[in-house]
Design an enzyme around this catalytic site. Structure first.
Site, mmCIF file in Angstrom:
data_model
loop_
_atom_site.group_PDB
_atom_site.id
_atom_site.type_symbol
_atom_site.label_atom_id
_atom_site.label_comp_id
_atom_site.label_asym_id
_atom_site.label_seq_id
_atom_site.Cartn_x
_atom_site.Cartn_y
_atom_site.Cartn_z
ATOM 1 N N GLY A 97 8.612 1.514 -4.490
ATOM 2 C CA GLY A 97 7.984 2.373 -3.366
ATOM 3 C C GLY A 97 6.656 1.904 -3.008
ATOM 4 O O GLY A 97 6.074 1.605 -3.818
ATOM 5 N N GLY B 254 15.314 7.241 -4.959
ATOM 6 C CA GLY B 254 16.216 6.240 -4.623
ATOM 7 C C GLY B 254 16.040 5.894 -3.062
ATOM 8 O O GLY B 254 16.773 4.944 -2.575
ATOM 9 N N GLY B 255 15.095 6.342 -2.295
ATOM 10 C CA GLY B 255 14.901 6.035 -1.045
ATOM 11 C C GLY B 255 14.300 4.465 -0.923
ATOM 12 O O GLY B 255 14.943 3.932 0.275
ATOM 13 N N GLY B 256 13.866 4.091 -1.829
ATOM 14 C CA GLY B 256 13.743 2.665 -1.796
ATOM 15 C C GLY B 256 14.644 1.819 -2.666
ATOM 16 O O GLY B 256 14.528 0.590 -2.786
ATOM 17 N N GLU C 132 15.069 2.726 -11.978
ATOM 18 C CA GLU C 132 14.046 3.719 -12.244
ATOM 19 C C GLU C 132 14.699 4.648 -13.260
ATOM 20 O O GLU C 132 13.802 5.125 -14.053
ATOM 21 C CB GLU C 132 13.784 4.441 -10.709
ATOM 22 C CG GLU C 132 13.222 3.692 -9.954
ATOM 23 C CD GLU C 132 12.836 4.373 -8.524
ATOM 24 O OE1 GLU C 132 12.122 3.765 -7.905
ATOM 25 O OE2 GLU C 132 13.730 5.118 -8.272
ATOM 26 N N LYS D 244 6.204 15.547 -0.080
ATOM 27 C CA LYS D 244 7.315 15.317 -0.807
ATOM 28 C C LYS D 244 7.636 16.776 -1.809
ATOM 29 O O LYS D 244 8.671 16.743 -2.229
ATOM 30 C CB LYS D 244 7.095 14.206 -1.746
ATOM 31 C CG LYS D 244 6.739 12.905 -1.342
ATOM 32 C CD LYS D 244 7.765 12.404 -0.630
ATOM 33 C CE LYS D 244 7.339 10.845 -0.121
ATOM 34 N NZ LYS D 244 7.308 9.879 -0.884
ATOM 35 N N THR E 167 4.012 4.301 -2.878
ATOM 36 C CA THR E 167 2.952 4.748 -3.788
ATOM 37 C C THR E 167 2.979 3.982 -4.996
ATOM 38 O O THR E 167 1.842 3.749 -5.622
ATOM 39 C CB THR E 167 3.435 6.244 -4.059
ATOM 40 O OG1 THR E 167 3.820 6.856 -2.808
ATOM 41 C CG2 THR E 167 2.289 7.093 -4.334
ATOM 42 N N ALA F 31 8.613 9.633 -5.514
ATOM 43 C CA ALA F 31 9.849 10.395 -5.343
ATOM 44 C C ALA F 31 9.786 10.602 -3.838
ATOM 45 O O ALA F 31 8.922 10.612 -3.178
ATOM 46 C CB ALA F 31 9.584 11.668 -6.386
HETATM 47 C C1 5RP Z 1 12.618 4.209 -4.754
HETATM 48 C C2 5RP Z 1 11.939 5.482 -5.208
HETATM 49 C C3 5RP Z 1 10.678 5.690 -4.456
HETATM 50 O O1 5RP Z 1 9.948 6.342 -5.576
HETATM 51 C C4 5RP Z 1 10.702 6.734 -3.361
HETATM 52 O O2 5RP Z 1 11.603 6.313 -2.418
HETATM 53 C C5 5RP Z 1 9.137 7.149 -2.729
HETATM 54 O O3 5RP Z 1 8.601 6.150 -2.206
HETATM 55 P P1 5RP Z 1 7.327 5.997 -1.381
HETATM 56 O O4 5RP Z 1 6.272 6.148 -2.605
HETATM 57 O O5 5RP Z 1 7.389 4.781 -0.653
HETATM 58 O O6 5RP Z 1 7.359 7.210 -0.353
HETATM 59 O O7 5RP Z 1 12.623 6.424 -5.219
HETATM 60 O O8 5RP Z 1 13.764 4.071 -5.152
#
Ligand code: 5RP
Length: 229
Positions: free
Chosen positions: A29, A101-103, A109, A127, A31, A85
């Site tokens: 992701g 899991g958004g990414g 992970e 978040k 971050t 997250a």
């Molecule tokens: C990827 C994830 C990421 O950690 C989550 O989506 C946060 O992403 P970002 O740092 O882009 O906000 O779980 O599967």
């Protein structure tokens, strides 16, 4: 402060927990990508670490920055995992409870973070939520089982939707599976939801990370807050 600036602050603070010689879990992701870039700078300056990445994208990024990559054969236990997250909630029964899991990398992970002595979350303050569930909960599913898993998630009232790329093509994970994003709304009992989902044959993993993180570094206007379970 922009969200990106907050992510950078959290990622920079996480670097303070990294020590010479550590084996690190490298998250996925935006971050985590900032963290990996900052780590790359430290490696250039002489820091000795090795990493196991939670996605092929993070592995490629780490390799491009000359961060040595290792594996579970050589390093069955990691010292520290740093990852982002999609949601973080402080709960009485599940410590820091996360949706991830958004990414699309939730499976690796969860593997990497469960193999780590310590797991620290890095995130901007958007978040941090009182109750999980505003962000759709990703569930990773074996492709041939998709119709039957989908039906069972519907029956549980979890409102699954198959993930696609913005160009309309099917989203396939690093492990060759697909994702059902469950817009289930508030998750008052994450352990029960996790157990209900896990009981469905064909589900590989879900994005509820309960009692895994020992610290969340949450960055916002007032700086970086250390949020403990
Ligand atoms: C990827 C994830 C990421 O950690 C989550 O989506 C946060 O992403 P970002 O740092 O882009 O906000 O779980 O599967």
């Amino acid at each position: 402060m922009t969200q990106d600036e907050a992510k950078r602050m959290a990622a920079r603070r996480a670097l303070e927990f990294v020590e010479d010689g550590m084996v690190l879990g490298l998250g996925s992701g935006t971050t985590s990508a900032i963290f990996i870039r900052e780590l790359g700078e430290k490696v250039k300056q002489g820091l000795k670490v090795r990493g196991i990445a939670t996605s092929s994208a993070s592995q490629q990024l780490a390799e491009s920055l000359s961060i040595p990559i290792t594996n579970f054969n050589d390093c069955p236990q990691l010292d520290l995992a740093i990852d982002g997250a999609d949601e973080v909630a402080v709960t009485p029964n599940h410590g820091l409870a996360l949706i991830k899991g958004g990414g699309g990398a939730l499976l690796r992970e969860k593997i990497v973070e469960s193999a780590s002595r310590r797991f620290i979350v890095v995130a901007d303050s958007s978040k941090l939520v009182p109750v999980l569930g505003r962000f759709p909960l990703p569930v990773e599913v074996v492709q041939m089982a998709l119709p039957i898993v989908n039906r069972q998630l519907v029956a549980l009232g979890l409102n699954p939707k198959l993930r696609h790329h913005p160009d309309g093509s099917l989203y396939v994970t690093d492990e060759g599976n697909v994702l059902l994003d469950c817009a289930c709304g508030s998750i008052p009992d994450p352990a029960k939801t996790a157990a209900d989902i896990r009981a469905i044959v064909g589900v590989v993993e879900h994005g509820l990370f309960l009692n895994m993180a020992s610290l969340a570094l949450i960055a916002g206007e007032d700086g970086v807050r250390e949020v403990h379970p």
